[in-house]
Design a protein around this motif. Structure first.
Motif, short mmCIF file in Angstrom:
data_model
loop_
_atom_site.label_atom_id
_atom_site.label_comp_id
_atom_site.label_asym_id
_atom_site.label_seq_id
_atom_site.Cartn_x
_atom_site.Cartn_y
_atom_site.Cartn_z
N ASP A 12 0.97 -1.19 -0.12
CA ASP A 12 -0.12 0.15 0.06
C ASP A 12 0.76 1.40 0.07
OD1 ASP A 12 -2.56 -1.47 -0.18
OD2 ASP A 12 -2.37 -1.36 2.18
N SER A 13 1.87 1.17 0.95
CA SER A 13 2.91 2.44 1.04
C SER A 13 3.54 2.99 -0.23
CB SER A 13 3.79 2.45 2.07
OG SER A 13 4.88 1.42 1.86
N ILE A 14 3.76 1.86 -1.23
CA ILE A 14 4.24 2.16 -2.48
C ILE A 14 3.33 2.17 -3.65
CG2 ILE A 14 6.62 1.49 -1.74
CD1 ILE A 14 6.35 -1.24 -3.03
N GLY A 15 2.06 1.98 -3.30
CA GLY A 15 1.04 2.24 -4.38
C GLY A 15 0.90 1.00 -5.40
N ILE A 16 1.17 -0.07 -4.80
CA ILE A 16 1.10 -1.36 -5.91
C ILE A 16 -0.32 -1.99 -5.66
CG2 ILE A 16 1.87 -3.82 -6.05
CD1 ILE A 16 4.72 -2.93 -5.75
N LYS A 17 -0.75 -2.23 -6.67
CA LYS A 17 -2.23 -2.86 -6.39
C LYS A 17 -2.26 -4.34 -6.34
CE LYS A 17 -4.54 0.70 -8.96
NZ LYS A 17 -5.38 1.12 -10.18
N TYR A 18 -3.08 -4.85 -5.47
CA TYR A 18 -3.04 -6.46 -5.44
C TYR A 18 -4.45 -6.88 -5.25
CZ TYR A 18 -3.09 -4.71 -0.69
OH TYR A 18 -3.25 -4.17 0.62
N THR A 19 -4.70 -8.05 -4.91
CA THR A 19 -5.69 -8.68 -4.44
C THR A 19 -5.34 -9.57 -3.48
OG1 THR A 19 -6.62 -9.01 -6.95
CG2 THR A 19 -7.78 -10.28 -5.11
N TYR A 20 -5.97 -9.35 -2.44
CA TYR A 20 -6.08 -10.33 -1.05
C TYR A 20 -6.95 -11.09 -0.79
CZ TYR A 20 -5.14 -10.83 3.77
OH TYR A 20 -4.92 -11.33 5.19
N TYR A 21 -6.54 -12.52 -0.71
CA TYR A 21 -7.35 -13.48 -0.15
C TYR A 21 -7.01 -13.93 1.09
CZ TYR A 21 -8.15 -13.79 -5.53
OH TYR A 21 -8.38 -13.14 -6.60
N ASP A 22 -8.17 -13.76 1.78
CA ASP A 22 -7.94 -14.06 3.40
C ASP A 22 -8.27 -15.47 3.73
OD1 ASP A 22 -7.79 -14.18 6.27
OD2 ASP A 22 -8.76 -12.17 6.74
N ILE A 23 -7.15 -16.27 4.00
CA ILE A 23 -7.44 -17.66 4.10
C ILE A 23 -7.97 -18.07 5.32
CG2 ILE A 23 -5.47 -18.41 2.25
CD1 ILE A 23 -3.72 -19.26 4.73
N ASP A 24 -7.99 -17.31 6.12
CA ASP A 24 -8.58 -17.36 7.68
C ASP A 24 -10.18 -17.30 7.46
OD1 ASP A 24 -6.36 -17.82 9.09
OD2 ASP A 24 -5.83 -15.73 9.50
N LEU A 25 -10.61 -16.45 6.39
CA LEU A 25 -11.90 -16.50 6.38
C LEU A 25 -12.60 -17.24 5.27
CD1 LEU A 25 -12.03 -12.37 6.36
CD2 LEU A 25 -12.48 -14.05 8.25
N SER A 26 -11.94 -17.88 4.68
CA SER A 26 -12.50 -18.77 3.59
C SER A 26 -11.68 -19.98 3.27
CB SER A 26 -12.46 -18.08 2.12
OG SER A 26 -12.90 -18.99 1.10
N ASP A 27 -12.22 -21.32 3.49
CA ASP A 27 -11.70 -22.41 3.11
C ASP A 27 -11.14 -22.55 1.98
OD1 ASP A 27 -11.61 -23.06 5.84
OD2 ASP A 27 -13.67 -24.29 5.59
N GLN A 28 -12.07 -22.18 0.92
CA GLN A 28 -11.93 -22.29 -0.40
C GLN A 28 -10.60 -21.48 -0.97
OE1 GLN A 28 -14.71 -20.65 -3.06
NE2 GLN A 28 -13.54 -20.50 -4.80
N TYR A 29 -10.37 -20.32 -0.36
CA TYR A 29 -9.03 -19.67 -0.66
C TYR A 29 -7.93 -20.42 -0.11
CZ TYR A 29 -11.95 -15.19 -1.56
OH TYR A 29 -12.69 -14.56 -2.25
N ALA A 30 -7.83 -21.04 1.17
CA ALA A 30 -6.79 -21.85 1.66
C ALA A 30 -6.60 -23.11 0.88
CB ALA A 30 -7.32 -22.35 3.14
N LEU A 31 -7.76 -23.68 0.41
CA LEU A 31 -7.49 -24.88 -0.63
C LEU A 31 -6.70 -24.61 -1.75
CD1 LEU A 31 -10.73 -26.82 0.27
CD2 LEU A 31 -8.22 -27.59 1.31
N GLU A 32 -7.30 -23.51 -2.38
CA GLU A 32 -6.61 -23.03 -3.60
C GLU A 32 -5.21 -22.52 -3.58
OE1 GLU A 32 -9.20 -19.99 -5.25
OE2 GLU A 32 -10.91 -21.14 -5.34
#
Length: 72
Positions: A12-32
């Motif tokens: 964020d501090s250097i302005g890089i865009k990203y997509t964040y997948y919180d694996i603690d909130l989604s089992d699907q994200y964790a498995l992927e």
């Protein structure tokens, strides 16, 4: 996870865009993410964050400069 929070703050501090997948909130994200890590050849334990750059370069618990180098 504090490591994920710290990396997000740096991006964020250097302005890089990203997509964040919180694996603690989604089992699907964790498995992927586990599957991506295995496909990349990391069959032993790994730590987070896991960062994928341009949908092809995978880093496990990277330093920010490795990510920046991969963006060039």
């Amino acid at each position: 996870c504090p490591h994920c929070i710290n990396l997000k703050a740096k991006l964020d501090s250097i302005g890089i865009k990203y997509t964040y997948y919180d694996i603690d909130l989604s089992d699907q994200y964790a498995l992927e993410m586990v599957e991506r890590v295995k496909v990349a050849g990391h069959t032993q334990g790994f730590s987070i964050p896991v960062v994928v750059v341009n949908d092809r370069i995978l880093f496990i618990a990277p330093q920010i400069n490795k990510i920046l180098d991969a963006l060039d």
